[in-house]
Design a protein around this motif. Structure first.
Motif, mmCIF file in Angstrom:
data_model
loop_
_atom_site.group_PDB
_atom_site.id
_atom_site.type_symbol
_atom_site.label_atom_id
_atom_site.label_comp_id
_atom_site.label_asym_id
_atom_site.label_seq_id
_atom_site.Cartn_x
_atom_site.Cartn_y
_atom_site.Cartn_z
ATOM 1 N N THR A 242 -3.266 4.769 -1.073
ATOM 2 C CA THR A 242 -4.045 5.515 -0.095
ATOM 3 C C THR A 242 -3.684 6.990 -0.256
ATOM 4 O O THR A 242 -2.504 7.351 -0.167
ATOM 5 C CB THR A 242 -3.734 5.071 1.353
ATOM 6 N N HIS B 286 -1.110 10.062 9.783
ATOM 7 C CA HIS B 286 -0.929 8.705 9.270
ATOM 8 C C HIS B 286 0.480 8.180 9.536
ATOM 9 O O HIS B 286 0.679 6.964 9.602
ATOM 10 C CB HIS B 286 -1.205 8.672 7.766
ATOM 11 N N THR C 120 0.846 -1.186 0.000
ATOM 12 C CA THR C 120 0.000 0.000 0.000
ATOM 13 C C THR C 120 0.880 1.235 0.000
ATOM 14 O O THR C 120 1.715 1.411 0.895
ATOM 15 C CB THR C 120 -0.923 0.019 1.235
ATOM 16 N N GLN D 240 -0.658 0.861 14.585
ATOM 17 C CA GLN D 240 -1.719 1.684 14.013
ATOM 18 C C GLN D 240 -1.434 2.117 12.581
ATOM 19 O O GLN D 240 -2.263 2.777 11.954
ATOM 20 C CB GLN D 240 -1.951 2.919 14.884
ATOM 21 N N SER D 241 -0.279 1.787 12.041
ATOM 22 C CA SER D 241 0.045 2.205 10.677
ATOM 23 C C SER D 241 -0.695 1.326 9.678
ATOM 24 O O SER D 241 -0.843 0.120 9.873
ATOM 25 C CB SER D 241 1.557 2.149 10.435
ATOM 26 N N THR D 242 -1.174 1.950 8.600
ATOM 27 C CA THR D 242 -2.010 1.259 7.618
ATOM 28 C C THR D 242 -1.383 1.251 6.226
ATOM 29 O O THR D 242 -2.071 0.990 5.246
ATOM 30 C CB THR D 242 -3.392 1.930 7.548
ATOM 31 N N TRP D 243 -0.103 1.541 6.121
ATOM 32 C CA TRP D 243 0.564 1.676 4.826
ATOM 33 C C TRP D 243 1.855 0.858 4.831
ATOM 34 O O TRP D 243 2.343 0.463 5.896
ATOM 35 C CB TRP D 243 0.885 3.155 4.550
#
Length: 535
Positions: free
Chosen positions: A404, A414, A372, A421-424
């Motif tokens: 994203t 972010h 991502t 908690q990171s989404t990338w």
């Protein structure tokens, strides 16, 4: 001072339309008929407390406004030399820890109160205190205490020898604020700034425009303009248009594709300054696939960085050969990562990632090589275009990229989070040391975070950690001799470059255009200084 709030993006669009339609008064005429300077800025000025009480990173636009309102003990020239400002002179003890500054006499804040050593101590105490200043901790944590020896003498004591203290004191968070104004306004001081600089706030339409007028008791001569207007113009093409039409005398963040045309325009001067800011894709080292150094190396070999830079920046950027930009103090030329797709594919094969027909996305243990890519939309020049181009290169060697997109203001939310908690997987990011020091750059991005339960200590959102690098960074911070410091930082650069916590790309240039304004200084820390500007 008049303070107003405005209606955000819709209001900005209305202002841009009015400018292009000729709705603004001629920029050379001020409110009282004197000379005015109109500056087209990319980002709105929304807080002006040097100590960072707003709790978020300070934008370049806010720093540029702050340097008009405030002075520091010392300042940078446009060549990044350090010269006196509110400090008439200084000395450092042989142990490299105690610094003594003689404060310039006869200086007055814009609220009429005098500049004293006690006022300097009050400001520096605020910025040293992590409860007050949550930003720039790598700059201020080395300082143990600040004290006034008399009404015109300040002593700064550091915990260990701190060879780049003057760089820190020339940086924006060290600008000196009026203690009386800070006490009067408390938490709202960020909206009521008072310094000793050449201009004071007259009117502030939050989010759209900041109007400044001369500080009539300014200690360093009469300011060059009777009014300075900092106007928010988010669209790059509109900034170029208002400059060409004469409705602004300074336009910042000029797109590189507009440079040649502006250079041919009558009366326009284009300033291109190679910057200290480096760009790349930070690699999330909490992801199992990306913890394999072969995968990170493959990312770097997969991209034709030279072609990317030439196509998008027309020669106004340089492919990185180190974690630091070329003109940063402590820079060491390590090597470029060449464009070599076969080597990228070989590294991925060796790491166990095999191409799966029919589309060629690589798989391992039943998992595809999905990544991502996080990109802000408009935080940096060409950011979305760059990341979408990178995705094509990465597909070519077997990655499966997804995107994203986030608004510029949301990017820190972010990045600066605990690892769970990171989404990338890869995040587009640009960073330059605001104090011009390569050691600060390396420390902010590559010193290990103290724990995994909280946000990164500075900007190490990749969660890179190497004990050798940590030890060298500590050694470099203590070194007073620049030659010793540079040698230590060269070791850091070589190790970090080998470990590849980034897909490294380029260092950009700061591009500013002027029309009818002299004395505009463009610093390689991506800062335009206007305090000495004049018609």
């Amino acid at each position: 001072m008049v303070l107003k709030t405005q209606g955000g993006a819709r209001c900005l669009a209305v202002i841009a339309t009015a400018l292009l339609a000729g709705g603004a008064a001629p920029a050379s005429v001020g409110a009282q008929g004197g000379a005015a300077l109109v500056v087209a800025q990319a980002v709105a000025v929304s807080a002006l407390d040097p100590a960072g009480s707003s709790g978020r990173p300070v934008s370049p636009a806010e720093s540029e406004a702050a340097f008009l309102i405030y002075d520091g003990l010392v300042r940078f020239t446009d060549e990044m030399s350090i010269v006196p400002e509110l400090a008439a002179s200084w000395s450092v003890d042989p142990d490299g820890r105690a610094w003594t500054f003689k404060i310039r006499r006869g200086v007055t804040f814009q609220d009429g109160t005098p500049l004293t050593a006690q006022a300097v101590v009050a400001t520096l105490d605020r910025v040293i205190n992590p409860a007050t200043n949550t930003s720039n901790r790598t700059l201020w944590d080395p300082i143990a205490s600040v004290s006034a020896l008399d009404a015109a003498t300040v002593r700064v004591l550091t915990k260990e020898p701190y060879g780049t203290l003057l760089n820190t004191l020339a940086q924006g968070s060290a600008l000196i604020a009026s203690p009386a104004a800070v006490e009067r306004w408390g938490a709202e001081y960020r909206l009521h700034p008072v310094g000793t600089g050449p201009y004071a706030v007259d009117r502030w339409d939050l989010g759209t425009q900041l109007d400044l007028v001369p500080h009539r008791q300014f200690w360093d001569g009469r300011p060059g303009f009777d009014r300075i207007v900092l106007r928010t113009v988010p669209d790059p093409a509109t900034r170029v248009a208002v400059l060409q039409s004469g409705q602004a005398q300074v336009a910042e963040g000029i797109p590189t594709e507009s440079v040649d045309a502006l250079r041919r325009a009558p009366g326009v001067t284009v300033i291109v300054r190679p910057a200290l800011r480096t760009f790349g894709m930070g690699i999330n080292l909490n992801r199992p696939a990306l913890q394999d150094i072969r995968v990170r190396q493959a990312l770097n070999y997969a991209v034709n960085k030279q072609l990317l830079v030439q196509a998008l920046f027309q020669g106004n950027a340089a492919v990185l050969r180190s974690p630091l930009a070329l003109r940063t103090s402590g820079y060491a030329d390590v090597a470029a990562w060449p464009y070599d797709p076969p080597k990228a594919r070989m590294l991925l094969e060796t790491a166990g990632w095999k191409p799966a027909p029919p589309i060629g996305v690589r798989v391992k243990d039943g998992r595809s090589l999905q990544i991502t890519l996080l990109t802000p939309q408009g935080a940096f020049p060409h950011d979305v275009e760059i990341v979408e181009t990178l995705a094509d290169y990465l597909r070519n060697v077997g990655f499966e990229p997804h995107f994203t997109y986030v608004e510029p203001a949301a990017l820190p939310d972010h990045l600066l989070v605990p690892p769970d908690q990171s989404t990338w997987d890869l995040a587009f990011f640009g960073f330059g040391p605001s104090n011009g020091d390569g050691g600060d750059h390396l420390d902010a991005l590559y010193r290990s975070n103290p724990d995994r339960q909280h946000r990164p200590r500075a900007w190490n959102f990749t969660w890179y950690s190497n004990p050798l690098v940590d030890a060298w960074l500590a050694e470099g911070t203590r070194a007073v001799d620049p030659r010793v410091r540079d040698a230590v930082y060269a070791k850091v650069e070589r190790q970090v470059w080998t470990d590849a916590p980034y897909l490294w790309l380029y260092a950009d240039s700061v591009v500013v255009a002027t029309r009818g304004a002299q004395g505009v200084e463009v610093l390689p820390i991506a800062l335009t200084i206007l305090k000495h500007a004049h018609p």
